[in-house]
Each structure stands twice: as structure tokens, then as C-alpha cells.
Design a protein around this motif. Structure first.
Motif, short mmCIF file in Angstrom:
data_model
loop_
_atom_site.label_atom_id
_atom_site.label_comp_id
_atom_site.label_asym_id
_atom_site.label_seq_id
_atom_site.Cartn_x
_atom_site.Cartn_y
_atom_site.Cartn_z
N LYS A 1 0.83 -1.21 0.00
CA LYS A 1 0.00 0.00 0.00
C LYS A 1 0.86 1.26 0.00
CE LYS A 1 -4.06 -2.02 2.29
NZ LYS A 1 -4.95 -1.95 3.48
N ILE A 2 1.95 1.24 0.75
CA ILE A 2 2.86 2.38 0.78
C ILE A 2 3.49 2.57 -0.60
CG2 ILE A 2 4.93 3.37 1.82
CD1 ILE A 2 2.53 3.28 3.68
N TYR A 3 3.96 1.47 -1.18
CA TYR A 3 4.55 1.53 -2.52
C TYR A 3 3.56 2.11 -3.53
CZ TYR A 3 6.35 0.02 -7.06
OH TYR A 3 6.77 0.00 -8.36
N LEU A 4 2.34 1.57 -3.54
CA LEU A 4 1.34 2.03 -4.49
C LEU A 4 0.96 3.50 -4.24
CD1 LEU A 4 -0.99 -1.11 -4.68
CD2 LEU A 4 0.75 -0.38 -6.32
N ILE B 1 2.98 5.83 -3.06
CA ILE B 1 4.08 6.64 -3.58
C ILE B 1 3.99 6.75 -5.10
CG2 ILE B 1 6.58 6.72 -3.88
CD1 ILE B 1 6.81 5.40 -1.10
N GLU B 2 3.74 5.61 -5.76
CA GLU B 2 3.64 5.62 -7.22
C GLU B 2 2.43 6.44 -7.67
OE1 GLU B 2 5.98 4.35 -9.29
OE2 GLU B 2 7.04 4.04 -7.39
N ALA B 3 1.31 6.31 -6.96
CA ALA B 3 0.11 7.08 -7.31
C ALA B 3 0.35 8.57 -7.16
CB ALA B 3 -1.07 6.64 -6.44
N ALA B 4 1.04 8.96 -6.10
CA ALA B 4 1.35 10.38 -5.89
C ALA B 4 2.25 10.90 -7.00
CB ALA B 4 2.01 10.57 -4.53
N ALA B 5 3.23 10.09 -7.40
CA ALA B 5 4.14 10.50 -8.47
C ALA B 5 3.39 10.63 -9.80
CB ALA B 5 5.28 9.49 -8.61
N ILE B 6 2.51 9.67 -10.09
CA ILE B 6 1.75 9.71 -11.34
C ILE B 6 0.81 10.91 -11.36
CG2 ILE B 6 -0.02 8.51 -12.68
CD1 ILE B 6 1.25 5.87 -11.66
N ALA B 7 0.14 11.16 -10.23
CA ALA B 7 -0.79 12.30 -10.15
C ALA B 7 -0.05 13.62 -10.33
CB ALA B 7 -1.52 12.28 -8.81
N LEU C 1 4.57 -1.99 -14.40
CA LEU C 1 5.28 -1.57 -13.21
C LEU C 1 4.39 -1.66 -11.98
CD1 LEU C 1 7.83 -0.16 -11.92
CD2 LEU C 1 6.65 2.00 -12.38
N ILE C 2 3.17 -1.17 -12.10
CA ILE C 2 2.23 -1.20 -10.97
C ILE C 2 1.84 -2.64 -10.64
CG2 ILE C 2 -0.08 -0.51 -10.22
CD1 ILE C 2 0.28 1.98 -12.01
N ASP C 3 1.62 -3.44 -11.67
CA ASP C 3 1.23 -4.83 -11.46
C ASP C 3 2.30 -5.62 -10.71
OD1 ASP C 3 -0.36 -7.28 -12.06
OD2 ASP C 3 1.37 -7.77 -13.30
N GLY D 1 10.30 1.51 -9.74
CA GLY D 1 9.46 2.69 -9.56
C GLY D 1 10.16 3.79 -8.80
N PHE D 2 10.96 3.44 -7.78
CA PHE D 2 11.71 4.44 -7.02
C PHE D 2 12.79 5.09 -7.89
CE2 PHE D 2 10.36 1.32 -3.70
CZ PHE D 2 9.46 2.14 -3.06
N VAL D 3 13.45 4.28 -8.71
CA VAL D 3 14.49 4.80 -9.59
C VAL D 3 13.90 5.77 -10.60
CG1 VAL D 3 16.36 4.16 -11.16
CG2 VAL D 3 15.71 2.61 -9.32
N ILE D 4 12.75 5.41 -11.15
CA ILE D 4 12.09 6.25 -12.15
C ILE D 4 11.76 7.63 -11.58
CG2 ILE D 4 9.96 6.52 -13.49
CD1 ILE D 4 10.03 3.39 -13.76
N ILE D 5 11.23 7.66 -10.37
CA ILE D 5 10.86 8.94 -9.74
C ILE D 5 12.10 9.81 -9.54
CG2 ILE D 5 9.96 10.00 -7.64
CD1 ILE D 5 8.11 7.53 -7.39
#
Length: 424
Positions: free
Chosen positions: A97-100, A102-108, A145-147, A153-157
Motif C-alpha cells: 500500500k505504501i509503494y502504491l 508513492i507511485e500514485a502520488a508521483a503519477i498524479a 510496473l504497478i502490477d 518505480g523508485f528509480v524512475i521517480i
């Protein structure tokens, strides 16, 4: 308000049509052969959902204890800095949930930024949001990536923030962020070429030093000693080599768009034509071929950079270096293509800016055509990923050729061009 340029509308339509065809084809085949859900869509399989993160849970329960390295059911396969990041993540009761989140916040945040780029150039907000959200929803590497919940994902951000900081001339911040990303995965260090191209030599060196310091500090944190931690990390690297570098199984390369895939198949088949090859000899051929590939790829990349890339407009440099970063490493799976989202967004903004000025830019159409292949889910997913990697590798090579052949000068990054009035 203006409508989207024709090039973006064509890209949008091509993505929508191919996505729809893929869904229809998959649904028809699953119905015809009575296949269980969710056959063919490449996501949400019970045995792989968030698997790239959860596979390491047993080890990280014992993070920073004497039992840490011996607790992994599957060897840890990332550099040390990512082990520290995952160690912090697994401190939480619900790491996925924490990972998702973080990724959701980055995508938004990225979506909001991109919409601003479009609306500031007189694209209607409704159109800008529709294009942005639907494009993200149809971008297969992002869904992959999300799946998988892969640590990429951390590297991409970090890398995207670092590149954007450099584009905004925040040189030191950009160097630090790219250096940290490069400590997590080696290939992001290629993007330090942006600093080298702009003769920011101190910042370039600082990025390399940051990568080294973060790596050593991470190894010390993992313990029990730096040498022992690196030895354990090397066990995971060896596993990756055996699974992906030195095998000829078709499924090993199914999602790998690295240039090394084609080279290794060519090396083995050429050797087989000369004389019969045993499994042991094949591994030896691949080991030698990989060493040669490293040398040739590094030499070719450096030659290309100093002879051509560093003299290009900034947008071309970003595109070329990012393509090299996801094409040249010997292992580059689908989620690494998400690194191309920032260059793609910049290219979209550039296309809108040129359309505002009525300037037709040669090569842009070919670029967006390549991105359709790179980002789309496509129907080959319903056939166990047959030719997926090959199609993406070819698209990357064509895209690199176009970027090297056609200049995309833009005053947002290159003030001496006709686009003086535009800003990022």
C-alpha cells in the motif's frame, strides 16, 4: 483554445485502436477456448501480482539482523541502495500500500504537471486531462510496473526529478538526484551526460561521487561489513546472469528489449553454424560475448555521445540518452520503458509549441509512431508475448536514429532558437 496538434491526435487514435483490438482479440480467444480469467491481459495474475516486491518479504523481516542474508527464499537481486529503501518500506505493516501510494502520488503529480504544459499552450483543460489520463491508462509499461510493484518505480521517480532539475538549470540538485538513482541501478548515470553536454563538469563529477558514497553507505547499513554485504549482493547478480544473460530459453527474453538479447542469440547461432555446441560451451560463448558486448556498447556509446549527441539540442539529448539508458544495459525489462515518459511528455509539449507557431518539424511523426509501439499493450500479449521484445527493441533503434538525424531546437531549453517566447 486550440485543439491538440494532428500528430498527437494520430498518436491518441493509434493507441486507442490498438488497445481496443488487443482487448477484443483477448476476450474472443478466451471465450472461444474457455480460458480462465484473466487470460491474456498481462495483469492481475494471482501468482505474480506485486510479486517483485513481495518476493523479498521473508528476508526483510530480519532487516539489519544477523539472520538477514540467510532469510531470503529468493536471492536479493538489486544494488545495495535499493535494499535500504526496501528495508524501510518493509518496516510498515502494509508495504504494498505504501509503494502504491508513492507511485500514485508521483503519477498524479506528473499528470498535473503535463496538463499544465498543455493548458499553458492554449489546449482546453478538458482535452488536456482526457489526453493525459487516457494515455497513462493505455501505457503498458506503466501498468506492468504497478502490477509487479517493481523497485524500478523508485528509480524512475528520482531520475525523472533529477533530469527535470537539470533542465531547469538546478545543476547541483539534478546531479545529486541522478547520482542517487544511479546508485540504485547503474544505467541512470548515463543521464549525467546532460551535465557533461552543458560543460557542468563539477556537477557531473559530483553525481558520480554521490553514487559511490550512497552505495558504500548502503553496504555499511546492510552489513555485517561492506565486503560481506557486497558478496551477498553479488549472489543475486549471479542469479540474474544465469536466468537472463546466459540462457537461450524463449521466455527468458520475452519482456527484455535490451540490445544484448539480439546479440546473444546471434552469437550462439553463429557459433552453432561453425560447430556443435554443448550447454557448457554455450554458457562459455555467452560469457565471452557479454564481456565483448560491454566493451563495444560502452565504446560505441561514448563515441556517439562525444561525436554527435552532446552537440544536439537539449530535447534531442534527453531523448537520446534515455533511449541509450533503456536499450544498452544487458537486461532491460518492460518497466524500464517508463523512463521514457518524461521525454515523451517533453516531446508532446514541443509538438504543441511548434504547432502554435505553424512550424512543421521533420521527424516528429516518426517519433510518435515509435512511442505507439513502445507504450501500447498490443495484441501479441495474448500470444505469450511473442515478438513483443523484438518490436520494442526495433522501435528504440528507430527512435534513436530519428533523434540523431533530426534536430528539435526549443527555446524552453535552447534560448538561441526561434522559440524565445516559450518557457517550460
Amino acid at each position: 483554445m486550440r485543439e491538440l496538434p494532428l500528430l498527437l491526435r494520430r498518436y491518441w487514435l493509434a493507441m486507442a485502436l490498438l488497445t481496443a483490438l488487443s482487448i477484443l482479440y483477448t476476450a474472443a480467444k478466451a471465450t472461444l477456448y474457455h480460458l480462465k480469467f484473466p487470460y491474456g491481459i498481462g495483469m492481475l495474475y494471482d501468482d505474480s501480482l506485486w510479486g517483485d516486491l513481495l518476493v523479498f518479504r521473508p528476508g526483510f523481516i530480519h532487516f539489519r539482523t544477523p539472520q538477514f542474508w540467510s532469510s531470503f527464499e529468493y536471492p536479493f537481486t538489486y544494488p545495495a541502495p535499493l535494499a535500504v529503501v526496501l528495508g524501510l518500506l518493509f518496516r510498515f505493516a502494509h508495504p504494498v500500500k505504501i509503494y502504491l501510494a508513492i507511485e500514485a502520488a508521483a503519477i498524479a503529480t506528473a499528470a498535473w504537471w503535463f496538463v499544465r504544459q498543455l493548458t499553458s499552450r492554449n489546449i482546453a483543460p478538458a482535452t488536456a486531462w482526457a489526453f493525459t489520463l487516457s494515455t497513462l491508462a493505455m501505457t503498458w509499461p506503466l501498468l506492468f510496473l504497478i502490477d509487479t510493484a517493481n523497485a524500478e518505480g523508485f528509480v524512475i521517480i528520482l531520475l525523472a526529478l533529477g533530469v527535470y532539475a537539470v533542465l531547469r538549470e538546478r545543476w547541483w540538485l539534478g546531479a545529486i538526484l541522478i547520482g542517487i538513482a544511479g546508485s540504485m541501478k547503474l544505467f541512470p548515470l548515463i543521464l549525467l551526460g546532460l551535465l557533461l553536454a552543458r560543460r557542468r563538469y563539477r556537477e557531473f563529477a559530483a553525481g558520480l561521487i554521490v553514487a559511490l558514497i550512497v552505495t558504500l553507505a548502503s553496504l555499511a547499513i546492510l552489513g555485517p561489513t561492506i565486503a560481506e554485504a557486497q558478496r551477498q549482493i553479488n549472489v543475486g547478480f549471479t542469479l540474474i546472469q544465469n536466468l537472463y544473460f546466459f540462457t537461450m530459453k524463449p521466455d527468458a527474453a520475452a519482456l527484455d528489449h535490451s540490445l544484448w538479447v539480439g546479440v546473444r542469440y546471434a552469437a550462439v547461432y553463429t557459433d552453432r553454424l561453425l560447430h556443435p555446441v554443448s550447454a557448457t560451451e554455450q554458457a562459455a560463448v555467452l560469457a565471452v560475448s557479454l564481456r565483448v558486448y560491454f566493451v563495444v556498447a560502452a565504446a560505441a556509446g561514448l563515441t556517439l555521445f562525444f561525436a554527435k549527441i552532446r552537440r544536439l539540442p537539449t530535447l534531442n539529448i534527453v531523448l537520446a540518452l534515455t533511449i541509450c539508458a533503456v536499450l544498452l544495459p544487458p537486461l532491460s525489462l518492460e518497466y524500464t520503458l517508463v523512463h521514457l515518459l518524461l521525454p515523451f511528455a517533453l516531446l508532446c509539449a514541443y509538438a504543441v509549441a511548434m504547432d502554435q507557431h505553424g512550424v512543421a518539424v521533420e521527424g516528429l511523426g516518426a517519433c510518435f509512431g515509435c512511442f505507439v509501439v513502445l507504450f501500447n499493450i498490443e495484441t501479441f500479449l495474448s500470444n505469450r508475448f511473442v515478438y513483443a521484445a523484438e518490436a520494442r527493441t526495433l522501435a528504440l533503434l528507430i527512435l534513436l536514429w530519428v533523434v540523431l538525424r533530426h534536430n528539435f531546437p526549443w527555446a524552453a531549453f535552447d534560448p538561441a532558437t526561434i522559440e524565445r517566447s516559450l518557457t517550460v
